[in-house]
Design a protein around this motif. Structure first.
Motif, short mmCIF file in Angstrom:
data_model
loop_
_atom_site.label_atom_id
_atom_site.label_comp_id
_atom_site.label_asym_id
_atom_site.label_seq_id
_atom_site.Cartn_x
_atom_site.Cartn_y
_atom_site.Cartn_z
N LEU A 91 0.77 -1.13 0.25
CA LEU A 91 0.10 -0.04 -0.03
C LEU A 91 0.88 1.36 -0.05
N VAL A 92 2.06 1.12 0.29
CA VAL A 92 2.97 2.27 0.43
C VAL A 92 3.35 3.01 -0.68
N GLN A 93 2.99 4.26 -0.39
CA GLN A 93 3.48 5.71 -1.44
C GLN A 93 3.75 6.67 -0.98
N ASP A 94 4.50 7.50 -1.58
CA ASP A 94 5.41 8.45 -1.03
C ASP A 94 4.75 9.85 -1.38
N SER A 95 3.38 10.03 -1.57
CA SER A 95 2.55 11.17 -1.93
C SER A 95 1.35 11.20 -1.28
N ARG A 96 0.61 12.11 -1.45
CA ARG A 96 -0.68 12.39 -0.99
C ARG A 96 -1.78 11.78 -1.81
N ASP A 97 -1.27 11.17 -2.95
CA ASP A 97 -2.21 10.29 -3.72
C ASP A 97 -2.38 8.97 -3.33
N ASN A 98 -3.56 8.43 -3.14
CA ASN A 98 -3.51 7.26 -2.66
C ASN A 98 -3.71 6.15 -3.70
N GLU A 99 -2.40 6.31 -4.44
CA GLU A 99 -2.14 5.17 -5.42
C GLU A 99 -0.57 4.62 -5.15
N PRO A 100 -0.60 3.24 -4.76
CA PRO A 100 -1.58 2.39 -5.07
C PRO A 100 -2.38 2.37 -3.54
N ASP A 101 -3.88 1.97 -3.87
CA ASP A 101 -4.77 1.69 -2.98
C ASP A 101 -4.90 0.43 -2.53
N VAL A 102 -5.93 -0.06 -1.72
CA VAL A 102 -6.03 -1.44 -1.19
C VAL A 102 -6.25 -2.40 -2.27
N LEU A 103 -7.12 -2.03 -3.21
CA LEU A 103 -7.27 -3.11 -4.29
C LEU A 103 -5.85 -3.13 -5.17
N ASP A 104 -5.16 -2.25 -5.67
CA ASP A 104 -3.81 -2.16 -6.20
C ASP A 104 -2.73 -3.18 -5.13
N ALA A 105 -2.89 -2.76 -3.89
CA ALA A 105 -2.03 -3.79 -3.14
C ALA A 105 -2.19 -5.17 -3.34
N TRP A 106 -3.78 -5.51 -3.09
CA TRP A 106 -4.36 -6.78 -3.02
C TRP A 106 -3.80 -7.69 -4.51
N ALA A 107 -3.99 -6.86 -5.48
CA ALA A 107 -3.58 -7.45 -7.05
C ALA A 107 -2.12 -7.58 -6.95
N ASP A 108 -1.25 -6.85 -6.47
CA ASP A 108 -0.01 -6.81 -6.17
C ASP A 108 0.72 -8.15 -5.44
N VAL A 109 0.05 -8.67 -4.43
CA VAL A 109 0.64 -9.35 -3.51
C VAL A 109 -0.03 -10.62 -3.80
N THR A 110 -1.09 -10.91 -4.83
CA THR A 110 -1.66 -12.11 -5.28
C THR A 110 -1.16 -12.56 -6.67
N GLY A 111 -0.52 -11.53 -7.32
CA GLY A 111 0.24 -11.85 -8.76
C GLY A 111 -1.04 -11.82 -9.71
N GLY A 112 -2.16 -11.23 -9.62
CA GLY A 112 -3.20 -11.29 -10.50
C GLY A 112 -4.12 -10.13 -10.44
N SER A 113 -5.31 -10.23 -10.74
CA SER A 113 -6.10 -8.90 -10.49
C SER A 113 -6.92 -9.28 -9.33
N TRP A 114 -7.52 -8.06 -8.71
CA TRP A 114 -8.14 -8.22 -7.34
C TRP A 114 -9.41 -8.69 -7.65
N GLN A 115 -10.12 -8.53 -8.85
CA GLN A 115 -11.40 -9.15 -9.33
C GLN A 115 -11.18 -10.68 -9.13
N ASP A 116 -10.28 -11.20 -9.75
CA ASP A 116 -9.87 -12.71 -9.69
C ASP A 116 -9.92 -13.17 -8.21
N SER A 117 -9.09 -12.31 -7.34
CA SER A 117 -8.77 -12.69 -5.99
C SER A 117 -10.11 -12.62 -5.15
N LEU A 118 -11.19 -11.55 -5.47
CA LEU A 118 -12.21 -11.50 -4.80
C LEU A 118 -13.25 -12.61 -5.16
#
Length: 344
Positions: A91-118
């Motif tokens: 989830l970490v970012q170095d700005s006030r923009d919330n990117e990556p957000d929780v869905l981006d992070a979820w996709a990152d740690v699973t190696g796929g899409s958050w939709q598939d993981s959901l």
């Protein structure tokens, strides 16, 4: 770490899972899980504050979502207890923009899409109450309240049936429908916002899973089936967007599949053979009739059809085979129609 991620479940659910990873024989408090399971339409981005402020529903939603993090850890991190930390670091970012957000992070740690993981998590959640279908690791964590709560139970005798979730479904949320005796040829459709992605997840009594995003959906299973309909949001959906409850109408009805076309190769081949034989017979007779005048030529063809048994015989055989095959197809069609009528 990320201090501007606005969604609560990723924080409180991970904290709850951390208790399970660090305390001996820890089981998530039953009321937490029970309220999460009772209102899955709030999804993994909503929380108890929204449920209370907007719907007067008391809940421990974000704490009960700890089962989501435990599933993530067991599925992708071999139950090592590091899945929550990995999600937070993603989830970490170095700005006030919330990117990556929780869905981006979820996709990152699973190696796929958050939709598939959901969809994968929802399939697990539908059977999380059943020791015969759920993973063995749940046995040591379940406080007796892990079971997903069906919004409605639909019996075969109730079909066709339409279900309308009272509050709609938020992005990343779903509704659970229980079908104790799903018949053959059961088709599920939905009506609602065409701009969102809607996914169906079905799990049968043996734990087999069907996941579909193209509608209408013809179920592969019969008998006892647990079914979920998920709101994936628009293709551009971002976790920072406001949660919007999508109104949906979910309809289940028996619709027998169109019968497969019969194999008409045999009648066509027979007719072709008969035509060739007739032509051959006609040519032979025409050759013989060539010795006569014009009137004799026409008479010769007729006589040839009568005198040459091959021509008449082939024609009759071709017709009989064609009608026999056609009658067979009609009988098969009636059998299929009769079966479909019985199912209705």
């Amino acid at each position: 770490m990320d201090f501007i991620e606005p969604t609560l479940p990723v924080w409180e659910a991970t904290a709850t899972a951390a208790e399970a990873w660090t305390l001996d024989d820890y089981k998530i408090y039953g009321d937490w899980v029970a309220t999460f399971q009772a209102y899955p339409w709030m999804g993994l981005l909503g929380d108890s504050y929204i449920l209370w402020d907007d719907y007067d529903i008391w809940s421990y939603h974000e704490y009960g979502a700890g089962i989501w993090i435990l599933h993530l850890d067991e599925t992708y991190f071999e139950g090592s207890g590091t899945g929550g930390a990995a999600l937070w670091w993603a989830l970490v970012q170095d700005s006030r923009d919330n990117e990556p957000d929780v869905l981006d992070a979820w996709a990152d740690v699973t190696g796929g899409s958050w939709q598939d993981s959901l969809a994968e998590f929802v399939a697990f959640n539908l059977v999380s109450h059943d020791p015969d279908r759920r993973p063995a690791w749940v046995d040591g964590r379940d406080d007796g309240d892990w079971g997903s709560v069906p919004m409605e139970t639909i019996w075969g005798e109730d079909l066709p049936a339409t279900v309308v979730p009272e509050y709609g479904i938020a992005q990343t949320g779903w509704v659970h429908l229980e079908l104790p005796d799903a018949p053959e040829d059961l088709v599920v459709t939905y009506e609602g916002n065409d701009s969102i992605g809607v996914v169906l997840v079905a799990v049968d009594v043996d734990g087999n899973t069907q996941i579909e995003s193209e509608w209408p959906v013809r179920l592969d299973f019969t008998g006892a089936v647990d079914l979920a309909v998920i709101n994936m949001g628009t293709p551009e959906f971002d976790a920072d967007e406001r949660l919007r409850m999508a109104p949906l109408e979910i309809t289940m009805a028996v619709e027998p599949a169109e019968p497969e076309p019969g194999d008409t190769g045999t009648p066509d081949d027979t007719n072709d053979t008969g035509a060739d034989d007739n032509t051959g017979g006609t040519d032979d007779n025409a050759g013989g009739a060539g010795e006569t005048d014009g009137g004799g030529e026409e008479g010769g063809r007729l006589e040839g059809d009568g005198d040459d048994g091959k021509a008449g015989g082939c024609s009759a055989t071709g017709s009989a085979a064609s009608w026999a095959a056609l009658l067979g197809l009609m009988a098969a069609a009636r059998r299929r129609e009769g079966t479909g009528s019985t199912k209705r």
